[in-house]
Design a protein around this motif. Structure first.
Motif, PDB file in Angstrom:
ATOM      1  N   VAL A 171      -6.049  -8.016   4.382  1.00 34.64           N
ATOM      2  CA  VAL A 171      -6.502  -7.423   4.948  1.00 34.64           C
ATOM      3  C   VAL A 171      -5.344  -5.628   5.169  1.00 34.64           C
ATOM      4  O   VAL A 171      -5.554  -4.966   6.203  1.00 34.64           O
ATOM      5  N   GLY A 172      -5.299  -5.424   4.426  1.00 33.92           N
ATOM      6  CA  GLY A 172      -4.909  -4.052   4.420  1.00 33.92           C
ATOM      7  C   GLY A 172      -2.724  -3.512   4.176  1.00 33.92           C
ATOM      8  O   GLY A 172      -3.179  -2.958   5.195  1.00 33.92           O
ATOM      9  N   CYS A 173      -2.501  -4.825   4.480  1.00 35.17           N
ATOM     10  CA  CYS A 173      -0.627  -4.697   4.911  1.00 35.17           C
ATOM     11  C   CYS A 173       0.075  -5.110   2.764  1.00 35.17           C
ATOM     12  O   CYS A 173      -0.375  -6.311   2.401  1.00 35.17           O
ATOM     13  N   TYR A 174       0.676  -4.000   2.574  1.00 37.13           N
ATOM     14  CA  TYR A 174       1.155  -4.660   0.995  1.00 37.13           C
ATOM     15  C   TYR A 174       2.919  -3.653   1.270  1.00 37.13           C
ATOM     16  O   TYR A 174       2.565  -3.478   2.408  1.00 37.13           O
ATOM     17  N   TYR A 175       3.965  -4.436   0.573  1.00 36.61           N
ATOM     18  CA  TYR A 175       5.042  -4.542   0.295  1.00 36.61           C
ATOM     19  C   TYR A 175       5.056  -4.560  -1.404  1.00 36.61           C
ATOM     20  O   TYR A 175       4.574  -4.922  -1.830  1.00 36.61           O
ATOM     21  N   PHE A 176       5.706  -3.145  -1.375  1.00 41.20           N
ATOM     22  CA  PHE A 176       6.003  -2.817  -2.698  1.00 41.20           C
ATOM     23  C   PHE A 176       8.087  -2.835  -3.101  1.00 41.20           C
ATOM     24  O   PHE A 176       8.433  -2.122  -1.739  1.00 41.20           O
ATOM     25  N   LYS A 177       8.235  -3.487  -4.096  1.00 37.01           N
ATOM     26  CA  LYS A 177       9.830  -3.129  -3.822  1.00 37.01           C
ATOM     27  C   LYS A 177      10.244  -1.764  -4.284  1.00 37.01           C
ATOM     28  O   LYS A 177      11.232  -1.214  -4.066  1.00 37.01           O
ATOM     29  N   GLU A 178       9.816  -0.683  -5.221  1.00 36.68           N
ATOM     30  CA  GLU A 178      10.017   0.086  -5.768  1.00 36.68           C
ATOM     31  C   GLU A 178       8.585   0.818  -5.497  1.00 36.68           C
ATOM     32  O   GLU A 178       7.595   0.695  -5.926  1.00 36.68           O
ATOM     33  N   SER A 179       9.032   1.903  -4.530  1.00 31.75           N
ATOM     34  CA  SER A 179       7.441   3.179  -3.965  1.00 31.75           C
ATOM     35  C   SER A 179       7.404   3.514  -5.457  1.00 31.75           C
ATOM     36  O   SER A 179       6.004   4.764  -5.392  1.00 31.75           O
ATOM     37  N   GLU A 180       7.763   4.073  -6.009  1.00 32.67           N
ATOM     38  CA  GLU A 180       7.690   4.881  -6.908  1.00 32.67           C
ATOM     39  C   GLU A 180       6.875   4.212  -8.263  1.00 32.67           C
ATOM     40  O   GLU A 180       6.270   5.070  -8.577  1.00 32.67           O
ATOM     41  N   ASP A 181       7.152   3.039  -8.105  1.00 28.43           N
ATOM     42  CA  ASP A 181       6.008   2.333  -9.228  1.00 28.43           C
ATOM     43  C   ASP A 181       4.573   2.959  -8.738  1.00 28.43           C
ATOM     44  O   ASP A 181       3.653   2.323  -9.337  1.00 28.43           O
ATOM     45  N   LEU A 182       4.264   2.437  -7.504  1.00 25.46           N
ATOM     46  CA  LEU A 182       3.401   2.875  -6.491  1.00 25.46           C
ATOM     47  C   LEU A 182       2.586   4.240  -7.387  1.00 25.46           C
ATOM     48  O   LEU A 182       1.348   4.702  -7.579  1.00 25.46           O
ATOM     49  N   ILE A 183       3.650   5.385  -6.901  1.00 24.51           N
ATOM     50  CA  ILE A 183       3.402   6.307  -6.584  1.00 24.51           C
ATOM     51  C   ILE A 183       3.097   6.491  -8.420  1.00 24.51           C
ATOM     52  O   ILE A 183       2.106   7.691  -9.148  1.00 24.51           O
ATOM     53  N   SER A 184       3.593   6.193  -9.189  1.00 25.23           N
ATOM     54  CA  SER A 184       3.463   5.818 -10.872  1.00 25.23           C
ATOM     55  C   SER A 184       2.268   5.767 -11.341  1.00 25.23           C
ATOM     56  O   SER A 184       1.380   6.328 -12.296  1.00 25.23           O
TER      57      SER A 184
END
Length: 337
Positions: A171-184
């Motif tokens: 649906v276009g909604c997400y949670y990341f415990k560590e946003s740095e992981d996503l940026i990596s």
């Protein structure tokens, strides 16, 4: 959570599917059920843990972003909001990449035309590395979907699947415990030029994280609303008016006017000798005289006289006189017989 939750909303798109309403304003500022799309979107997050400490990150486009900043400064002066700019429309992942200086610790993200009814209060106790909110749909082939293993863990995200074996639409909604992981992962995606039609899709970045072994699960939603097209805007307006935004009982006496609920009529609007509703919202300062309006969204300052409107969208300060039918008019337009 030891660090403030970042709530990230990319809103750099041009909103082409909502033109002419978006010729003069960004899509999040389009009127909807007595507020803007942005107001409804921000209200969606109020259940997050320690909401008052949350920090927002808005990713703006190269034009009209000042309107978002001015609106937030006026209506949410006490909120912590950082702004990033996506200078070129190079996809979802690129938008988050442009905001990387603000992304540290836990983050919750939602696309700017996605409205869901969800309880986020559990996030400070969440064990998974990542969550994707999903809704089962009859035909998933128009959406991205989450593929699960037998234990219910996400193994892969698939854009527009060719079959109907998996109906869990993203649906276009997400949670990341560590946003740095996503940026990596986005860094890797950009380095490897993993694109689709010259755009960097978020699903590909998340798949990189899944390949790296992150634990991701889904969270179902019952209500998923869209505000990205005229038809979707009307449908969402109908839903919101019938689920709490109707203010019929607060209107008092309107001169020689019949109200058919649900409607929202701003206290600062003037309505006389008219029939309003159902499923109609009218903004502040609007003037409606001698008209019938149903299933429509009338923005602030609009003037409608001696007209019959149905399934219409009128932008700010639009003037309509002596017309009958369905209209979609951008800000400051004039239409008459």
């Amino acid at each position: 959570m030891t660090k403030p939750l970042k709530i990230v909303i990319p809103m750099a798109g041009f909103g082409t599917r909502l033109r002419p309403l978006t010729w003069s304003k960004p899509k999040p500022l389009v009127s909807l059920a007595g507020k803007t799309v942005l107001d409804h979107l921000l209200n969606m997050f109020r259940s997050v843990p320690d909401f008052k400490s949350a920090e927002f990150v808005f990713i703006l486009g190269p034009s009209m972003g000042d309107q978002i900043q001015d609106y937030v400064a006026k209506h949410y002066p006490d909120w912590h909001v950082d702004y990033a700019v996506q200078p070129e429309m190079k996809g979802q992942s690129d938008a988050y990449w442009q905001a990387r200086e603000y992304l540290h610790g836990p983050m919750l993200m939602a696309f700017s035309d996605t409205l869901i009814e969800a309880d986020f209060s559990f996030l400070d106790q969440e064990k998974s590395d990542c969550i994707a909110w999903v809704k089962p749909v009859p035909d998933p082939r128009r959406f991205g979907v989450a593929e699960l293993d037998d234990a219910g863990a996400v193994t892969r995200l698939i854009e527009k699947p060719q079959n109907m074996d998996n109906n869990l639409a993203l649906v276009g909604c997400y949670y990341f415990k560590e946003s740095e992981d996503l940026i990596s992962a986005i860094t890797k995606q950009i380095e490897d030029e993993i694109t689709l039609k010259a755009e960097y899709y978020l699903a590909d970045a998340i798949n990189i994280l899944l390949d790296r072994g992150i634990k991701m699960r889904t969270e179902n939603v019952e209500t998923w609303l869209d505000a990205g097209t005229p038809d979707a805007l009307h449908e969402t307006n109908r839903y919101l008016l019938s689920h709490g935004r109707d203010n019929t009982n607060e209107l008092g006496s309107l001169e020689d006017t019949q109200i058919i609920p649900p409607v929202f009529i701003h206290p600062g609007a003037k309505v006389s000798h008219s029939m309003i509703g159902p499923n109609t919202s009218i903004g502040e300062g609007a003037l409606i005289q001698g008209s019938t309006i149903k299933d429509s969204i009338i923005a602030s300052g609009a003037k409608v006289t001696n007209s019959r409107l149905e399934t219409s969208l009128l932008g700010h300060d639009v003037t309509v006189t002596g017309l009958s039918g369905k209209f979609n008019l951008g800000d400051d337009s004039t239409a008459s017989s």
